[in-house]
Design a protein around this motif. Structure first.
Motif, mmCIF file in Angstrom:
data_model
loop_
_atom_site.group_PDB
_atom_site.id
_atom_site.type_symbol
_atom_site.label_atom_id
_atom_site.label_comp_id
_atom_site.label_asym_id
_atom_site.label_seq_id
_atom_site.Cartn_x
_atom_site.Cartn_y
_atom_site.Cartn_z
ATOM 1 N N GLY A 44 -56.552 -1.444 17.736
ATOM 2 C CA GLY A 44 -57.638 -2.383 17.530
ATOM 3 C C GLY A 44 -58.017 -2.642 16.090
ATOM 4 N N LEU A 45 -57.039 -2.611 15.176
ATOM 5 C CA LEU A 45 -57.328 -2.900 13.772
ATOM 6 C C LEU A 45 -57.251 -4.407 13.539
ATOM 7 C CD1 LEU A 45 -55.210 -0.125 12.064
ATOM 8 C CD2 LEU A 45 -57.647 -0.097 12.561
ATOM 9 N N GLU A 46 -58.188 -4.930 12.765
ATOM 10 C CA GLU A 46 -58.197 -6.353 12.462
ATOM 11 C C GLU A 46 -57.582 -6.591 11.085
ATOM 12 O OE1 GLU A 46 -61.386 -9.923 11.702
ATOM 13 O OE2 GLU A 46 -61.929 -8.316 13.088
ATOM 14 N N VAL A 47 -56.676 -7.569 11.002
ATOM 15 C CA VAL A 47 -56.039 -7.911 9.740
ATOM 16 C C VAL A 47 -57.041 -8.699 8.897
ATOM 17 C CG1 VAL A 47 -54.127 -9.141 8.651
ATOM 18 C CG2 VAL A 47 -53.776 -8.003 10.842
ATOM 19 N N VAL A 48 -57.343 -8.191 7.694
ATOM 20 C CA VAL A 48 -58.280 -8.861 6.787
ATOM 21 C C VAL A 48 -57.527 -9.813 5.874
ATOM 22 C CG1 VAL A 48 -59.971 -8.518 4.946
ATOM 23 C CG2 VAL A 48 -59.878 -6.921 6.873
ATOM 24 N N GLU A 49 -56.481 -9.310 5.204
ATOM 25 C CA GLU A 49 -55.687 -10.152 4.310
ATOM 26 C C GLU A 49 -54.367 -9.462 3.997
ATOM 27 O OE1 GLU A 49 -57.511 -10.690 0.485
ATOM 28 O OE2 GLU A 49 -58.091 -8.594 0.356
ATOM 29 N N ARG A 50 -53.465 -10.243 3.404
ATOM 30 C CA ARG A 50 -52.197 -9.700 2.933
ATOM 31 C C ARG A 50 -52.201 -9.787 1.416
ATOM 32 N NH1 ARG A 50 -46.001 -11.098 4.685
ATOM 33 N NH2 ARG A 50 -45.114 -9.489 3.362
ATOM 34 N N VAL A 51 -51.908 -8.647 0.786
ATOM 35 C CA VAL A 51 -51.862 -8.578 -0.674
ATOM 36 C C VAL A 51 -50.468 -8.086 -1.042
ATOM 37 C CG1 VAL A 51 -52.846 -7.541 -2.733
ATOM 38 C CG2 VAL A 51 -54.327 -8.066 -0.786
ATOM 39 N N GLY A 52 -49.647 -8.967 -1.589
ATOM 40 C CA GLY A 52 -48.257 -8.616 -1.876
ATOM 41 C C GLY A 52 -47.539 -8.326 -0.564
ATOM 42 N N GLY A 53 -46.963 -7.128 -0.450
ATOM 43 C CA GLY A 53 -46.300 -6.724 0.780
ATOM 44 C C GLY A 53 -47.173 -5.868 1.668
ATOM 45 N N ASP A 54 -48.423 -5.642 1.273
ATOM 46 C CA ASP A 54 -49.339 -4.781 2.029
ATOM 47 C C ASP A 54 -50.313 -5.620 2.856
ATOM 48 O OD1 ASP A 54 -48.159 -2.708 0.647
ATOM 49 O OD2 ASP A 54 -49.800 -2.502 -0.782
ATOM 50 N N TYR A 55 -50.782 -5.016 3.940
ATOM 51 C CA TYR A 55 -51.810 -5.637 4.763
ATOM 52 C C TYR A 55 -53.078 -4.804 4.674
ATOM 53 C CZ TYR A 55 -48.081 -8.341 6.938
ATOM 54 O OH TYR A 55 -47.033 -9.194 7.165
ATOM 55 N N ARG A 56 -54.204 -5.459 4.453
ATOM 56 C CA ARG A 56 -55.498 -4.781 4.473
ATOM 57 C C ARG A 56 -56.078 -4.950 5.867
ATOM 58 N NH1 ARG A 56 -58.288 -6.185 -1.354
ATOM 59 N NH2 ARG A 56 -56.782 -5.000 -2.581
#
Length: 80
Positions: A44-56
Motif C-alpha cells: 500500500g505504498l503511494e508513488v509520490v515522484e520519480r527522481v532520476g532512477g529512484d522512486y519516492r
C-alpha cells in the motif's frame, strides 16, 4: 477416468507450461505518481515522484517515507 490435462506444473517433457499454451500470468504495477504499489512485504505504498532512477514513496497509513531503487531495494526516508 483421469484427465489428460496436466497444467503448467507438468514437466517440459510432459508438455506442461508453455508447450500446452499456458503461461503463468505476471503481476504488473503502474509506477506513476499517485499509484499505489507493493514492494516486497510492504503493501500500500503511494508513488509520490520519480527522481532520476529512484522512486519516492510514502505509506498513507503511518506517514513513513521510502525510496525505492529498482534492483537495489527499498530504503527508509527521503529529504524534500
Amino acid at each position: 477416468m483421469a484427465s489428460s490435462w496436466n497444467g503448467y506444473r507438468a514437466s517440459k517433457t510432459a508438455l506442461g507450461g508453455l508447450q500446452n499454451g499456458y503461461a503463468t500470468p505476471r503481476a504488473k504495477q503502474a509506477w506513476a505518481p499517485g499509484d499505489v504499489v507493493n514492494v516486497g512485504f510492504v503493501k500500500g505504498l503511494e508513488v509520490v515522484e520519480r527522481v532520476g532512477g529512484d522512486y519516492r514513496l510514502w505509506n498513507p497509513a503511518n506517514g513513513k517515507k521510502y525510496v525505492f531503487t529498482p534492483h537495489m531495494g527499498l530504503s527508509a526516508g527521503w529529504e524534500s
